[in-house]
Design a protein around this motif. Structure first.
Motif, short mmCIF file in Angstrom:
data_model
loop_
_atom_site.label_atom_id
_atom_site.label_comp_id
_atom_site.label_asym_id
_atom_site.label_seq_id
_atom_site.Cartn_x
_atom_site.Cartn_y
_atom_site.Cartn_z
N UNK A 15 27.85 -7.21 19.18
CA UNK A 15 29.16 -7.47 19.74
C UNK A 15 29.03 -9.27 19.97
N UNK A 16 28.00 -9.66 19.90
CA UNK A 16 28.05 -11.21 19.95
C UNK A 16 28.39 -11.81 18.59
N UNK A 17 28.25 -10.86 17.58
CA UNK A 17 28.85 -11.39 16.20
C UNK A 17 30.30 -10.97 16.00
N UNK A 18 31.11 -10.65 17.12
CA UNK A 18 32.45 -10.15 17.02
C UNK A 18 32.94 -8.76 16.44
N UNK A 19 31.72 -7.88 16.73
CA UNK A 19 32.25 -6.33 16.51
C UNK A 19 32.64 -5.86 17.82
N UNK A 20 33.89 -5.19 17.37
CA UNK A 20 34.28 -4.54 18.45
C UNK A 20 34.12 -2.99 18.76
N UNK A 21 34.38 -2.53 19.98
CA UNK A 21 34.01 -0.87 20.13
C UNK A 21 34.34 -0.15 18.83
N UNK A 22 35.46 -0.13 18.23
CA UNK A 22 35.65 0.82 17.19
C UNK A 22 34.77 0.50 16.30
N UNK A 23 34.24 -0.70 15.85
CA UNK A 23 33.22 -0.79 14.69
C UNK A 23 32.07 -0.38 15.05
N UNK A 24 31.71 -0.32 16.33
CA UNK A 24 30.47 -0.02 16.80
C UNK A 24 30.40 1.64 16.97
N UNK A 25 31.34 2.06 17.73
CA UNK A 25 31.26 3.63 18.01
C UNK A 25 31.46 4.28 16.73
N UNK A 26 32.56 3.74 15.83
CA UNK A 26 32.54 4.79 14.59
C UNK A 26 32.02 4.14 13.32
N UNK A 27 30.80 3.29 13.77
CA UNK A 27 29.85 2.99 12.62
C UNK A 27 30.43 2.10 11.71
N UNK A 28 31.62 1.51 11.71
CA UNK A 28 32.22 0.69 10.78
C UNK A 28 31.40 -0.78 10.56
N UNK A 29 30.66 -1.00 11.29
CA UNK A 29 29.72 -2.28 11.14
C UNK A 29 28.83 -1.92 9.92
N UNK A 30 28.46 -0.82 9.62
CA UNK A 30 27.66 -0.56 8.29
C UNK A 30 28.11 -1.01 7.07
N UNK A 31 29.57 -1.40 6.95
CA UNK A 31 29.99 -1.84 5.82
C UNK A 31 30.50 -3.16 5.61
N UNK A 32 30.21 -4.02 4.68
CA UNK A 32 30.93 -5.29 4.66
C UNK A 32 32.33 -4.98 4.38
N UNK A 33 32.66 -4.42 2.97
CA UNK A 33 33.95 -4.16 2.80
C UNK A 33 34.09 -2.31 2.98
N UNK A 34 34.74 -1.88 3.67
CA UNK A 34 34.73 -0.51 3.97
C UNK A 34 35.31 0.34 2.94
N UNK A 35 34.99 1.52 2.87
CA UNK A 35 35.56 2.40 1.88
C UNK A 35 36.57 2.88 2.75
#
Ligand SMILES: [Zn+2]
Length: 420
Positions: A394-414
């Motif tokens: 969160x401190x890095x600017x990730x939102x709930x969608x990035x966290x709950x749906x695991x999107x943070x796990x990609x730099x460029x997402x499939x």
């Protein structure tokens, strides 16, 4: 990919012969090339039983061996086998914003359920081909069982109404009960052969150390190396391990009575994450720095428990490699997860408790290579570690969608991921 199956004893057979009846295995069990078949975990079995609403079926499944094979995809999706056939899939799905597990039986699975309980939800009158057809029934839940003449089928709700997912038109009979213990006994000769050749391989390579991560594969590699006379294990502690893993590593080294060399990076993960950025599947500086770099301090030959069927990336591995000045050798490269688990049971070895808690692979508690199902599991089993990581994201600017749906796990997402 396929393995043998003894229809008489109702157990998978990894060699050619079944040690229970001493005859050649008569059937095959087929699964995906990267399925890496294994016994169901205690955690998965608990989830499955909650998703099966028929008591007779739960009692039947609870008492016997269920095998699980991976299906390729972005998250957790597994084929489930009982009595030597695929009776359903278990998957982790995003259901209108809420992540949960879903079980869907196959037509053959539904036929078994019907044979066990006499239960079905409705009848379908149709003379034609049923699979894929739309029908007019409505029901609650993920699936319903229907009968149509001599056939049993599975119906599922879709956006366009109820659809027939699968049909099976022969009767399925309940089989004799077989357990993990029976399976281990049925495979004694095969396991002893695997053991002999791995020990021989390690001796031949004149190994000095074993890389020990606390996972089931490196545990078996360590056990085999110990039999081959290697008495030094190297634990590259990333500093981001689960407490269970650290404890297991120390205890297992004690259990074998071998020397444990623990190495840690000079600067911790938290010291460098700001400058390196959040590690992702497509930018995993962490493995490189926290693990491989630490192992490069060693000279000589290191035994490593990597297996071919673990992941696509390891598929084309050779039995040995170079890392820095060190030679790395892989004695269990061709073992299936089922070989590893049966071996652990045959030798009565303890194993990392995380496997019973919903983890399939052991690594850091915030590994970007984790499945979303596993990361959500951290919230349940290790809330303190989970929230520490979420707070950082969160401190890095990730939102709930990035966290709950695991999107943070990609730099460029499939693309498949973006649409979630
Ligand atoms: Zn048999």
């Amino acid at each position: 990919m396929e393995i043998n199956y003894c229809a008489k004893c109702n157990v998978p057979v990894l060699g050619d012969f079944c040690d229970l009846c001493r005859t050649r295995a008569s059937a095959k069990l087929r699964f995906h090339e990267m399925g890496d078949i294994r016994p169901i975990s205690r955690y998965e079995s608990g989830i499955l039983l909650k998703l099966v609403p028929i008591k007779q079926v739960r009692d039947y499944l609870r008492a016997r061996l269920i095998l699980v094979a991976r299906q390729p995809g972005l998250d957790y999706r597994r084929d489930l086998f009982v009595d030597g056939f695929k009776f359903g899939i278990l998957e982790y799905v995003n259901d209108a914003g809420r992540w949960r597990y879903r079980f869907l039986p196959t037509g053959k699975g539904a036929s078994l359920f019907y044979a066990l309980s006499g239960h079905y939800d409705f009848e379908v009158n149709s003379s034609g081909h049923l699979k894929g057809k739309r029908i007019n029934e409505r029901f609650d839940g993920d699936w319903a069982i229907f009968r149509s003449g001599a056939c049993t089928g599975v119906a599922v709700p879709t956006l366009k109404g109820t659809k027939v997912r699968d049909v099976f038109c022969r009767s399925v009979k309940p089989r004799r009960r077989s357990t993990l213990k029976d399976t281990t006994r049925a495979n004694t000769t095969h396991l002893a052969m695997l053991e002999r050749s791995a020990v021989h391989f390690i001796r031949n390579k004149k190994a000095d150390y074993v890389a020990f991560s606390g996972g089931k594969d490196s545990e078996v590699a360590l056990y085999l190396a110990h039999m081959a006379g290697v008495n030094r294990a190297v634990f590259a502690n990333t500093g981001m391990e689960f407490p269970e893993t650290e404890r297991f590593v120390y205890n297992f080294a004690d259990f074998l009575g071998i020397e444990l060399i623990e190495v840690k990076p000079k600067r911790s993960f938290w010291d460098i994450v700001d400058e390196k950025g959040v590690p992702t599947k497509d930018s995993r500086w962490c493995t490189q720095y926290l693990k491989l770099q630490q192992l490069k301090r060693f000279r000589g030959t290191m035994v490593d428990g990597s297996r071919r069927y673990e992941s696509m990336a390891r598929m084309n591995k050779y039995q040995e490699a170079k890392i820095g000045d060190m030679r790395v050798v892989y004695p269990i490269l061709d073992w299936l997860a089922l070989d590893v688990w049966l071996y652990i049971h045959m030798r009565g070895l303890p194993y990392n408790p995380l496997y019973d808690m919903g983890y399939e692979r052991i690594g850091c508690f915030m590994c970007p290579a984790m499945l979303n199902s596993e990361f959500h599991n951290v919230r349940r089993t290790h809330p303190r570690l989970y929230w520490k990581w979420v707070k950082y994201l969160r401190a890095q600017g990730y939102g709930d969608d990035d966290i709950i749906n695991g999107k943070w796990r990609w730099k460029s997402m499939p693309n498949k991921m973006k649409s979630l």
